[in-house]
Scaffold this motif. Sequence first.
Motif, PDB file in Angstrom:
ATOM      1  N   ILE A  48      -0.418  -6.185  -3.502  1.00  0.00           N
ATOM      2  CA  ILE A  48      -1.816  -5.952  -3.109  1.00  0.00           C
ATOM      3  C   ILE A  48      -2.815  -6.192  -4.233  1.00  0.00           C
ATOM      4  CG2 ILE A  48      -1.067  -4.267  -1.392  1.00  0.00           C
ATOM      5  CD1 ILE A  48      -2.045  -2.048  -3.240  1.00  0.00           C
ATOM      6  N   TYR A  53       0.823  -1.206   0.000  1.00  0.00           N
ATOM      7  CA  TYR A  53       0.000   0.000   0.000  1.00  0.00           C
ATOM      8  C   TYR A  53       0.860   1.261   0.000  1.00  0.00           C
ATOM      9  CZ  TYR A  53      -4.236  -2.720   0.909  1.00  0.00           C
ATOM     10  OH  TYR A  53      -5.281  -3.585   0.800  1.00  0.00           O
ATOM     11  N   TRP A 100     -14.372   1.107  -7.768  1.00  0.00           N
ATOM     12  CA  TRP A 100     -14.911   0.369  -6.627  1.00  0.00           C
ATOM     13  C   TRP A 100     -15.766  -0.812  -7.102  1.00  0.00           C
ATOM     14  CZ3 TRP A 100     -14.221  -0.729  -1.838  1.00  0.00           C
ATOM     15  CH2 TRP A 100     -15.256  -1.259  -1.069  1.00  0.00           C
ATOM     16  N   ALA A 129     -11.437  -8.250  -6.164  1.00  0.00           N
ATOM     17  CA  ALA A 129     -10.687  -8.427  -4.938  1.00  0.00           C
ATOM     18  C   ALA A 129     -10.746  -9.845  -4.388  1.00  0.00           C
ATOM     19  CB  ALA A 129     -11.147  -7.424  -3.873  1.00  0.00           C
ATOM     20  N   PHE A 153     -13.377  -3.333  -8.114  1.00  0.00           N
ATOM     21  CA  PHE A 153     -12.699  -3.839  -6.920  1.00  0.00           C
ATOM     22  C   PHE A 153     -13.537  -4.912  -6.234  1.00  0.00           C
ATOM     23  CE2 PHE A 153     -11.997  -3.553  -2.298  1.00  0.00           C
ATOM     24  CZ  PHE A 153     -10.635  -3.813  -2.233  1.00  0.00           C
ATOM     25  N   SER A 182      -6.818  -3.162  -5.857  1.00  0.00           N
ATOM     26  CA  SER A 182      -6.441  -2.287  -4.737  1.00  0.00           C
ATOM     27  C   SER A 182      -5.533  -1.163  -5.215  1.00  0.00           C
ATOM     28  CB  SER A 182      -5.733  -3.100  -3.647  1.00  0.00           C
ATOM     29  OG  SER A 182      -6.610  -4.044  -3.083  1.00  0.00           O
TER      30      SER A 182
END
Length: 308
Positions: free
Chosen positions: A249, A10, A297, A304, A300, A253
């Motif tokens: 990640i 991150y 999003w 994810a 994601f 992300s």
Amino acid sequence: MDRRSLIIGYLLVAAGSALFSSKAIFIKLAYEERFDALLILAWRMVFALPVFVVVGLFELARRKREGRPMPDGKSVLGAIGIGLIGYYLAMVLDFAGLLYVTAQLERLALFTYPIFLIFIGAAFFGMRLTSAGVIAAVVSYLGLAFVFVSDLRMEGSNVTRGTLLVLGSAVAFAVYQLVAKRYIGRMGSTLFTSVALSAAAITTLAHVFIARGGLDTSMSTNYFMLAAATGLLATVVPSFFVNAGMGRIGAASTAMISNVSPLLTIYFAVTILGEEFTLPHALGTVLVVGGVGYHTWSEFKKRAPEEV
């Protein structure tokens, strides 16, 4: 994957995104001394090219040492071709656009490339066009329109030319994103990036020598420092930071964290360049970042779990 590795991932992506966001600032500062898009682009590549060549040679040597297969000629030619679209063409259009628009408008226009990606992907690559993508497009381009109209009133008709150039850059980068994946899978991200960017850099320098007969070296030390910062701090270092972070990640992300990049560019543009930040800029920024963020999003949430 352990918690420490995730945190490092991150941090790497966040740092890379922050450095990427500084590109327009360095270029705008260079334009104050020499109003020449091709010149700063050429010097950017002068500083970046040696690093990508060395990294590429190191990766080839490591593959040979480990007995891993070398990339085939077709893959190398494909990486060169798509590198010319995603880096050379996109950079030429982007740097030319920055001659006419603010760093804020440039970053917001360039940031809409995922919207182009979903529509080009649906039209030519068999991707499914989702409701989230359509909503993201409408919201993002409504926001871009707010900033565009505001700058058009303050800066004049050249804003239209600059915005179209930057949007052309976003289209080129979207095409690159759609096609590059197959070659990254064959060659690996490190070698692919080295080949693609080296090809773009060599083409850029050839462009300058053909068009100008040589590379101007009459600039000040400050100009060369800005060019070096553009080539190294805003190109080379963040490229490796983001790639290394993405390996830890995942792509989804990484895309989420990268949404902060336009906000950082706007902050730097206001505090360093003294650009105005009005209510239309604020509203437009919220809509552009919100639209792209909503699309990111949505992706994601789908990807994810697969990455984990």
